[in-house]
Design a protein around this motif. Structure first.
Motif, short mmCIF file in Angstrom:
data_model
loop_
_atom_site.label_atom_id
_atom_site.label_comp_id
_atom_site.label_asym_id
_atom_site.label_seq_id
_atom_site.Cartn_x
_atom_site.Cartn_y
_atom_site.Cartn_z
N TYR A 1 1.24 -7.18 13.36
CA TYR A 1 0.35 -6.17 12.77
C TYR A 1 1.11 -4.85 12.60
O TYR A 1 1.07 -4.23 11.53
CB TYR A 1 -0.88 -5.99 13.67
CG TYR A 1 -1.70 -4.79 13.32
CD1 TYR A 1 -2.54 -4.79 12.22
CD2 TYR A 1 -1.61 -3.63 14.10
CE1 TYR A 1 -3.27 -3.67 11.89
CE2 TYR A 1 -2.34 -2.51 13.77
CZ TYR A 1 -3.18 -2.53 12.66
OH TYR A 1 -3.89 -1.41 12.34
N ARG B 1 3.69 -4.98 9.75
CA ARG B 1 3.09 -4.90 8.42
C ARG B 1 2.68 -3.46 8.08
O ARG B 1 2.95 -2.95 6.99
CB ARG B 1 1.86 -5.82 8.41
CG ARG B 1 1.48 -6.28 7.04
CD ARG B 1 0.41 -7.31 7.14
NE ARG B 1 -0.50 -7.12 6.02
CZ ARG B 1 -1.71 -7.62 5.94
NH1 ARG B 1 -2.19 -8.32 6.93
NH2 ARG B 1 -2.45 -7.42 4.90
N ARG B 2 2.05 -2.82 9.07
CA ARG B 2 1.58 -1.45 8.87
C ARG B 2 2.75 -0.49 8.65
O ARG B 2 2.76 0.32 7.72
CB ARG B 2 0.77 -1.03 10.11
CG ARG B 2 -0.02 0.24 9.95
CD ARG B 2 -0.85 0.51 11.20
NE ARG B 2 -0.06 0.54 12.43
CZ ARG B 2 0.67 1.57 12.81
NH1 ARG B 2 0.73 2.66 12.08
NH2 ARG B 2 1.35 1.52 13.94
N GLU C 1 3.94 1.81 5.43
CA GLU C 1 4.09 3.26 5.59
C GLU C 1 5.49 3.69 5.13
O GLU C 1 5.64 4.66 4.39
CB GLU C 1 3.87 3.63 7.06
CG GLU C 1 3.90 5.12 7.31
CD GLU C 1 3.67 5.48 8.78
OE1 GLU C 1 3.32 4.59 9.58
OE2 GLU C 1 3.87 6.66 9.11
N HIS D 1 5.88 3.73 1.37
CA HIS D 1 5.28 4.92 0.75
C HIS D 1 6.17 6.15 0.97
O HIS D 1 6.40 6.94 0.04
CB HIS D 1 3.88 5.16 1.33
CG HIS D 1 3.21 6.35 0.75
ND1 HIS D 1 3.22 7.58 1.37
CD2 HIS D 1 2.55 6.54 -0.41
CE1 HIS D 1 2.58 8.45 0.62
NE2 HIS D 1 2.16 7.85 -0.46
#
Lengths: 155, 204
Positions: B175, B178-179, B183, B186
């Protein structure tokens, strides 16, 4: 906070499109400013310091979101007087501007958000960590783009 | 020049019509308490995972007769404890990451933080593999030699708890990975846009 509160609220609204997220982000900005205050050495103005923290929290917020929905329409409009037509027109102009600013490339958008809050080129350069010339170029490009975008938005 | 100023002034007036939600500083103490609770919970979960992983190996070590296996297990425990300590130290550093820096500097720091987090995830997977390399042979041989029952205390410490910890660690790190990757992507785009902006300006 009384002095910068409305500007910070608008900034949170520009980063967080939905109402619940916006409240959350506003609180996060306040908390970050509160935590960062002991590090304020006075080497920049208080306003620059506050906007630096707020923008950095906003950037983190946006980069942690999976999707980036378009920026919001304003749901709160200051009292424009008793004339409903004037109120409506003002609200619409604000909505169009918010949407147009949201479509700008990110570095330009950051500069525009600060410029619309009344920061000088020097202050924007101090927030972004760039030169005044660069800020001027970003704002000039943003102005051209905004004219186009707002022109498209005209009925 | 004057036309530009008028245009910006008009937009500024339109912009400032939107008041947004008024900031309410009275909610700040509650928010701080919530943040503190969240941090405590995260630290406690990490500590529980690290303890469960180390405890499982320790429980198996007590019953491990071979020197090599013993040293392998001790090595994994030391690495687990070390990486947990490093993770805790890093989180403190991230917390003090200067939000008052300029946008450019902050974006750079945030990208470094993301890369560090991704490295930490890879390290966690390496440690989980090393732990499994120690525990799986023990699970196969140890159960047979010691005739363990599913509900015995040793089975809990050497099988159920470490297995749950490794599963939890795997799910959690997937998790986080992926997060953090989203980030970082971006932030990379933002950094590229800022540097392209500067480059084209220099070329003007």
């Amino acid at each position: 906070m009384r002095e910068h509160g409305p500007a910070l609220a608008r900034l949170a609204a520009a980063y967080a499109p939905e109402r619940a997220d916006r409240d959350d982000l506003s609180q996060e900005i306040l908390l970050a400013i509160w935590r960062a205050l002991p590090r304020f050495r006075g080497d920049s103005s208080e306003r620059t310091f506050v906007f630096r923290v707020a923008h950095n929290v906003g950037i983190t917020y946006r980069s942690r979101r999976r999707r980036h929905p378009p920026l919001p329409a304003a749901d709160q409009v200051a009292d424009a007087g008793p004339d409903p037509a004037a109120l409506l027109a003002r609200s619409r102009r604000h909505e169009q501007l918010v949407a147009a600013v949201g479509r700008l490339p990110e570095p330009q958008r950051l500069a525009v958000l600060l410029h619309l809050e009344g920061l000088t080129h020097r202050e924007i350069a101090a927030v972004q960590g760039t030169t005044e010339d660069n800020v001027a170029v970003r704002l000039a490009r943003a102005r051209k783009a905004l004219r186009l975008l707002l022109g498209e938005a005209e009925p | 020049m004057s036309e530009q100023r008028d245009e910006w002034e008009g937009w500024r007036q339109d912009w400032q019509q939107g008041g947004g939600t008024p900031l309410d500083a009275r909610q700040l103490p509650a928010r701080m308490r919530r943040e503190r609770r969240r941090m405590l919970l995260a630290t406690a979960t990490e500590a529980a995972l690290a303890l469960a992983a180390c405890g499982g190996i320790a429980a198996a070590l007590v019953h491990t007769p071979h020197g090599f296996d013993r040293w392998w297990g001790i090595g994994v425990v030391v690495m687990l404890a070390g990486s947990w300590a490093i993770a805790t130290w890093q989180r403190r550093r991230v917390d003090s990451l200067s939000l008052a820096d300029t946008t450019e500097s902050f974006v750079g720091l945030s990208r470094r933080r993301c890369r560090r987090q991704l490295r930490a995830v890879r390290l966690a997977w390496l440690l989980a593999a090393l732990e499994l390399a120690f525990l799986v042979p023990w699970w196969i041989g140890g159960f047979r030699v010691h005739g363990l029952r599913p509900g015995s205390a040793l089975t809990w410490f050497a099988w159920w708890i470490p297995a749950a910890a490794i599963l939890g660690l795997f799910a959690g790190t997937l998790y986080v990975r992926r997060r953090v990757r989203a980030e970082l992507a971006h932030l990379d785009r933002l950094a590229a846009a800022m540097s392209a902006d500067r480059a084209t300006q220099d070329g003007l």
